[in-house]
Motif scaffolding. Structure first.
Motif, PDB file in Angstrom:
ATOM      1  N   GLY A 118      57.579  74.448  -5.198  1.00 45.30           N
ATOM      2  CA  GLY A 118      58.692  74.132  -4.716  1.00 45.30           C
ATOM      3  C   GLY A 118      58.943  74.605  -3.447  1.00 45.30           C
ATOM      4  O   GLY A 118      60.090  74.369  -2.629  1.00 45.30           O
ATOM      5  N   HIS A 120      59.337  74.635   0.579  1.00 44.01           N
ATOM      6  CA  HIS A 120      59.617  73.710   1.317  1.00 44.01           C
ATOM      7  C   HIS A 120      58.986  74.143   2.564  1.00 44.01           C
ATOM      8  O   HIS A 120      59.801  74.921   3.176  1.00 44.01           O
ATOM      9  N   GLU A 122      60.004  73.157   5.629  1.00 43.44           N
ATOM     10  CA  GLU A 122      60.872  73.093   6.698  1.00 43.44           C
ATOM     11  C   GLU A 122      61.906  74.100   6.459  1.00 43.44           C
ATOM     12  O   GLU A 122      62.396  74.528   7.539  1.00 43.44           O
ATOM     13  N   LEU A 123      62.197  74.780   5.382  1.00 49.10           N
ATOM     14  CA  LEU A 123      62.884  75.894   5.129  1.00 49.10           C
ATOM     15  C   LEU A 123      62.232  77.466   5.582  1.00 49.10           C
ATOM     16  O   LEU A 123      61.145  77.422   5.684  1.00 49.10           O
TER      17      LEU A 123
END
Lengths: 439, 281
Positions: A118, A120, A122-123
């Motif tokens: 999970g 991500h 972009e985070l």
């Protein structure tokens, strides 16, 4: 409450493969096929025929598994690829449900089937720690308490506010593992997460795992890393073809596991390629008799039967793999020796005799494949031949060099005598030691 | 930390086809994951954009302008609306956008979170619910358009405006039913990925978004309410305009019935097939 935290009774998991699974991917096909079946059934009914067998194939990934794990036990699960390890972990971590049988679990299970589930891109690192932690079932308070420790463990504190898409693979993995390693669970299910990262980080992970293991938690651990399995766990469950074939102390289990590698020969369906088909393959001794033992230093002889369609430019290739399934050797008939498959269609037998190597004692497998030169694999059979080496003692010494020493599957032989030449005395400064030799 | 104060400490039996009695409890326990997934979707959506979350405002605002011009001034359907036409449009557009974004995003949510579903356990309903939360946040932002328009026209709403949250909840339920139904079956039948955008495009014109539902002839009105959004949009306009836009009760109750049916269908289908998600994704 009983002391047992996981207990499996008659656990089985079936997958339906083949025709149906593939064809129903589109609704249209399901509908037309459904209609066709309906018509056929109607006709059958009118004609009084009994129902035809369906064209689906069933595959039991797990079959009648029974075991009982007590609180605080450290258990490893070993088995070859496709033996059902991952399916078992998925059932235990409630991702998929069993077809038959039941599992009773007492306690909170946390499964690490992958590092960084999970994440991500972009985070930022910080955001991903919270996201990943929540996915792994950590509460917010738990996360706040552990946050600093996680960041410190990962060693990426400088980049904690950078999006992880700018991380190197190593940093990404470290951060992901750091979160996973701090999950507080009563039962921890771990699948080969140690197979990543550099050696130094792996060692740190192993350390952390044994810390976790020492803290009274129950740990289920799947790995191909034998050093890790025997370092971390006391008890081992061996799976083979979806069945539990051994459950006991780690040492005995590993011995059992390696012995199964030999037994499970080419008794399965090999299928076929488009322009060629591998029919059978076996290891043979110098008399041409089939064998499962290879003696280091003698030629490795493979008898291969195959069908060629007459397609030109095809190659017979072999990939030698060690007991961790890592490739250690390669041979290609067309590339190495300009010997392609015959240009006339037919069934052929050949004896592939490869030069002597000093393979360490242990288990090996050979993948065979036919190949359009440099283009595409036509027919590939993984582990077409399996064999073992009992003793490897290069130059006849009284020492058995084994694969599980973890230094590779090849004993290197000297090409000339080895001699130590004295170039100085102990404790002499470096620059002097580097002076040109005088002898 | 002892085992007893961990919220997840529990005994489970895993068995084929076992109706999980703890499912709804689990759903509650995993509420933090729900919030975090929603937060992830919101913060990822506007990364590397210049105006950021303002997009949640710009899109419905421009649509309102266009619809007001097209339906109100060019097509002249506003004949009998006593309130400013832009308010009629926004009253239809707000619930419709909420419905469309929940249905559009949630129906794909299980597939797009396939990596989670095949690796970690959690009640799968979390996934479409999280996308619903995201749509709700966008909705809250676009509510400011409604407030702005009211100020612009100097329009003071009646007491009915207090019932708006109830209709928002209803719009959510109306979209959630079909959304989780599609989310469940799209895992196996990917066709529905193409069906949903089409239905939404189509639905924009068969729902009274750009025009009041009173333009529909009286004898078709009940039938028209089979589209659950008709009742909900009427409800929104009733909240905004109060007595000026009376609610058509038989139609509203029919819409409500359709909403409940889809909700039941969605949840029961989802619960039935969710155990197989990991095997099919």
């Amino acid at each position: 409450m009983s002391d047992s935290v996981i207990s499996a009774e008659g656990l089985s998991k079936k997958f339906v493969i083949g025709v149906q699974a593939q064809q129903d991917a589109l609704l249209r096909e399901a509908v037309t096929r459904g209609a066709r079946t309906l018509v056929r059934r109607g006709v059958d009914l009118l004609k009084g025929r009994s129902e035809r067998p369906s064209r689906t194939e069933e595959f039991w990934a797990l079959r009648d598994i029974n075991f009982d794990i007590k609180r605080g036990e450290l258990v490893s699960i070993v088995g070859r690829n496709g033996a059902g390890k991952s399916t078992l972990l998925k059932v235990l971590s409630r991702i998929t449900e069993p077809t038959e049988g039941r599992v009773t679990i007492n306690g909170r299970v946390n499964s690490l089937l992958e590092v960084g589930t999970g994440f991500h891109p972009e985070l930022t690192g910080r955001e991903n720690i919270f996201l990943n932690g929540a996915i792994l079932g950590m509460s917010r308070q738990e996360m706040r308490r552990q946050f600093d420790e996680i960041v410190e463990f990962s060693g990426v504190s400088k980049f904690i506010d950078t999006p992880v898409k700018r991380y190197s693979v190593g940093m990404y993995v470290r951060l992901a593992f750091a979160v996973a390693a701090h999950v507080e669970a009563e039962i921890l299910v771990i699948d080969e997460v140690l197979a990543v990262g550099d050696t130094e980080f792996q060692a740190r992970c192993l350390n952390r795992m044994s810390e976790v293991a020492g803290s009274g938690r129950t740990v289920l651990f799947v790995s191909h890393n034998f050093a890790a399995v025997s370092a971390l766990t006391r008890r081992s469950i061996v799976l083979e073809g979806g069945r539990l074939i051994f459950d006991g102390p780690v040492d005995a289990a590993l011995a059992h596991y390696t012995s199964t590698l030999v037994k499970s020969g080419p008794d399965r369906h090999w299928g076929h390629g488009k322009s060629s088909s591998l029919i059978s393959a076996e290891l043979v001794d110098s008399e041409g008799m089939p064998t499962e033992r290879f003696v280091p230093g003698t030629p490795l002889r493979l008898r291969v039967v195959l069908e060629a369609s007459g397609m030109r430019g095809m190659s017979l290739e072999a990939i030698l793999r060690d007991q961790n399934n890592l490739p250690v050797g390669f041979y290609s008939s067309a590339v190495f020796n300009q010997v392609p498959l015959p240009a006339e269609a037919g069934r052929y037998e050949c004896l592939l005799s490869l030069d002597a190597f000093q393979l360490a004692a242990g288990e090996y497998g050979i993948d065979l494949q036919t190949y359009f030169t440099n283009v595409i694999v036509d027919h590939r059979v993984d582990s077409a031949v399996r064999f073992s080496v009992d003793t490897c003692s290069p130059d006849g010494i009284a020492f058995n060099f084994r694969q599980d020493y973890g230094v590779g599957p090849l004993a290197m032989k000297l090409s000339g005598p080895l001699e130590f030449v004295r170039i100085g005395s102990v404790g002499v400064p470096d620059d002097l030691q580097l002076a040109p030799r005088t002898s | 930390m002892s085992a007893s104060d961990r919220p997840f400490s529990t005994s489970v039996v895993l068995e084929a086809g076992r109706a999980d009695r703890q499912y709804w409890q689990d759903l509650w326990r995993y509420r933090e994951l729900l919030l975090i997934l929603a937060w992830r979707d919101v913060s990822v959506r506007y990364k590397q954009t210049v105006v950021g979350i303002a997009w949640a405002f710009i899109r419905p605002f421009l649509t309102t302008v266009v619809f007001t011009v097209v339906f109100g001034h060019l097509a002249k359907v506003q004949a009998d609306t006593p309130i400013p036409y832009a308010l009629v449009v926004i009253g239809g557009l707000l619930p419709w956008t909420l419905f469309a974004s929940v249905l559009g995003d949630a129906s794909n949510s299980v597939i797009s979170n396939g990596n989670l579903i095949s690796k970690v356990y959690f009640p799968r309903l979390i996934v479409p619910l999280a996308t619903m939360l995201v749509a709700l946040i966008d909705f809250a932002i676009s509510l400011s358009i409604l407030a702005g328009l009211m100020v612009w026209y100097g329009f003071v709403p009646g007491w009915q405006i207090l019932l708006l949250p109830a209709f928002v909840a209803l719009a959510l339920l109306a979209s959630l039913g079909p959304a989780i139904w599609v989310a469940a079956i799209v895992v196996k039948y990917r066709d529905f990925r193409f069906v949903v955008p089409f239905v939404l495009q189509f639905g924009l014109y068969v729902s009274p978004v750009g025009f009041p539902s009173s333009v529909v002839p009286e004898r078709w009105r009940l039938l028209y309410n089979l589209n659950p959004m008709v009742g909900i949009i009427d409800g929104f306009r009733w909240c905004i305009a109060g007595g000026e836009s009376p609610l058509y009760w038989p139609g509203f109750l029919l819409s409500l019935g359709v909403v409940i049916f889809f909700l039941w269908l969605g949840i029961s289908t989802f619960r039935r097939v969710e155990r197989g998600f990991a095997d099919m994704i």
